[in-house]
Scaffold this motif. Sequence first.
Motif, short mmCIF file in Angstrom:
data_model
loop_
_atom_site.label_atom_id
_atom_site.label_comp_id
_atom_site.label_asym_id
_atom_site.label_seq_id
_atom_site.Cartn_x
_atom_site.Cartn_y
_atom_site.Cartn_z
N ALA A 53 1.25 -9.90 -19.20
CA ALA A 53 1.91 -10.35 -17.94
C ALA A 53 1.42 -8.79 -17.47
CB ALA A 53 2.71 -10.43 -17.40
N ASN A 54 -0.27 -9.10 -17.26
CA ASN A 54 -0.61 -7.20 -17.02
C ASN A 54 -0.21 -6.93 -15.09
OD1 ASN A 54 -1.65 -4.46 -17.07
ND2 ASN A 54 -3.63 -5.23 -16.41
N LYS A 55 0.09 -5.46 -14.44
CA LYS A 55 -0.17 -5.47 -13.39
C LYS A 55 0.90 -5.34 -12.88
CE LYS A 55 -4.69 -6.65 -12.76
NZ LYS A 55 -5.59 -7.03 -11.73
N SER A 56 2.54 -4.60 -14.59
CA SER A 56 3.99 -4.22 -13.36
C SER A 56 3.93 -3.63 -12.55
CB SER A 56 4.25 -4.52 -14.89
OG SER A 56 4.14 -2.98 -15.13
N ASP A 57 2.51 -2.50 -11.97
CA ASP A 57 2.88 -1.57 -11.04
C ASP A 57 3.33 -1.84 -9.70
OD1 ASP A 57 -0.19 -0.56 -10.48
OD2 ASP A 57 0.01 -1.40 -12.48
N LEU A 58 2.42 -3.36 -9.08
CA LEU A 58 2.31 -3.37 -8.27
C LEU A 58 3.42 -4.93 -7.87
CD1 LEU A 58 -1.24 -4.84 -8.51
CD2 LEU A 58 -1.04 -2.62 -7.50
N VAL A 59 4.83 -3.78 -7.83
CA VAL A 59 5.70 -4.40 -7.64
C VAL A 59 6.69 -5.66 -6.20
CG1 VAL A 59 8.21 -4.33 -7.51
CG2 VAL A 59 7.17 -2.43 -8.73
N ASP A 60 5.42 -4.62 -5.18
CA ASP A 60 5.49 -5.82 -3.54
C ASP A 60 4.32 -6.62 -3.41
OD1 ASP A 60 7.66 -3.83 -3.01
OD2 ASP A 60 6.19 -2.30 -1.99
N GLU A 61 3.48 -6.77 -5.33
CA GLU A 61 2.87 -7.86 -4.61
C GLU A 61 3.26 -9.11 -5.77
OE1 GLU A 61 -1.14 -6.16 -4.94
OE2 GLU A 61 -0.49 -4.32 -3.67
#
Length: 173
Positions: free
Chosen positions: A116-124
């Motif tokens: 599950a990628n893009k964990s940095d985009l917390v708000d999205e």
Amino acid sequence: MRLLQKKVCILGSFAVGKTSLVRRFTEGRFDEKYLSTIGVQISRTSVTIEGKSINLILWDLAGDEPCNSLCERYLQGTAGVIIVCDLTRPDTLAAWHSYTERLREVIPYAKFVLVANKSDLVDERAIDSAEREQIAATLGYPVFTTSAKTGENVDFMFTTLARDLLCTAPATL
């Protein structure tokens, strides 16, 4: 002793970050610019685990239908599979199911991991951890939450898969 080589295919819907994950792992960098992979992009990198080296040949396959005839040809000789979804796009989570169902038929001996990628985009984020874990448990494969941008868990995911591939290698190598 010769170097052990294993082919690993990275699959998932378009724009989930497959190429970015490979680039982060092999080159230690991230590029904000999105370039769609056409066909397949092949990278190589060596990993040493507990004094044993393994050469990973990473096949980054274009986001596509779960497994068409061209994809099946690319999968020949695959030892490991990484299936990626984008935490901001719930529709990409369905790829975990569709890819694993088809790939179990084509390469039943391969080691699988779900990412599950893009964990940095917390708000999205649109996919919660309970949903990811439930699907991963149903499929029976380990799941990793990563960020190609920050590097979170990228090395850990690839080295965990490499360790699994080393454990299944014949003792005579």
